[in-house]
Design an enzyme around this catalytic site. Sequence first.
Site, PDB file in Angstrom:
ATOM      1  N   GLU A  76      55.809  40.956  40.387  1.00 29.33           N
ATOM      2  CA  GLU A  76      54.466  40.783  40.953  1.00 29.33           C
ATOM      3  C   GLU A  76      54.426  39.643  41.978  1.00 29.33           C
ATOM      4  O   GLU A  76      53.363  39.079  42.254  1.00 29.33           O
ATOM      5  CB  GLU A  76      53.453  40.582  39.829  1.00 29.33           C
ATOM      6  N   TYR A 122      30.695  25.093  34.502  1.00 26.73           N
ATOM      7  CA  TYR A 122      32.157  24.929  34.567  1.00 26.73           C
ATOM      8  C   TYR A 122      32.850  26.139  35.179  1.00 26.73           C
ATOM      9  O   TYR A 122      33.925  25.998  35.765  1.00 26.73           O
ATOM     10  CB  TYR A 122      32.739  24.546  33.195  1.00 26.73           C
TER      11      TYR A 122
HETATM   12 ZN   LIG Z   1      50.164  41.922  36.104  1.00 27.95          ZN
END
Ligand SMILES: [Zn+2]
Length: 231
Positions: A76, A122
Amino acid sequence: MSENDQILREDICRFGRSLFERGLTPGSSGNISVRLNDGAWLVTPTNVSLGFLDPGRIARLDAMGRLLSGDPPTKEIPLHSALYGSRPQAKAIVHLHSTHAVALSMLPDIDARAVLPPLTPYYLMRTGQTALVPYYRPGDPAVADAIRGLDGRYSAVLLANHGSVVAGASLEAAVYATEELEETAKLHLLLLKLNPRHLSPAQVQDLVQHFGLLLPASDEHVGLVDRDGGE
Ligand SMILES: [Zn+2]
């Protein structure tokens, strides 16, 4: 190997283990990278659980993405290279398959330029705002074009039916922003159809001014607050 390099490797393993042990990315999913001052990167290897990383086997890539040492990196890589390419200030990227963020990415009628309403301070302070890009097969380099198409305005991106990708000025910042995205997605899913009270436009503006936040698409974002009943 410099001392800095060694500390960063240990940090990647420590944060990876923490994320895995809290169930924030299952199996061998998820990956982490850190960009070094000389442009090289440290990246978690392919097919390895974030819970069981070995500092000595983390991949070191040159600025062009070529493997210099360590195990072969995650497939990735396009996610990381696209976000680093459009966010020069980013020093680290965390990609998780966390349950609530993935669930959020599958909701109908999601706003692709602000996937969550302003539920908590937040979320805005740590994550900012999150964009959605369409589904791509994992590792498909075309996802990089979709991320580059956001012009660097978002440090957090949700990949439809897949997971989150979040950049930070440090590894710690990227991890904390990722956790805020996951927890806010969980809150959002808990509150669906319950007509929750969001932060008002004035409260969002107060956070923007007090903390110097750079919220992308802030006009549309404020518009979101006025919608009835959330999604
Ligand atoms: Zn992934």
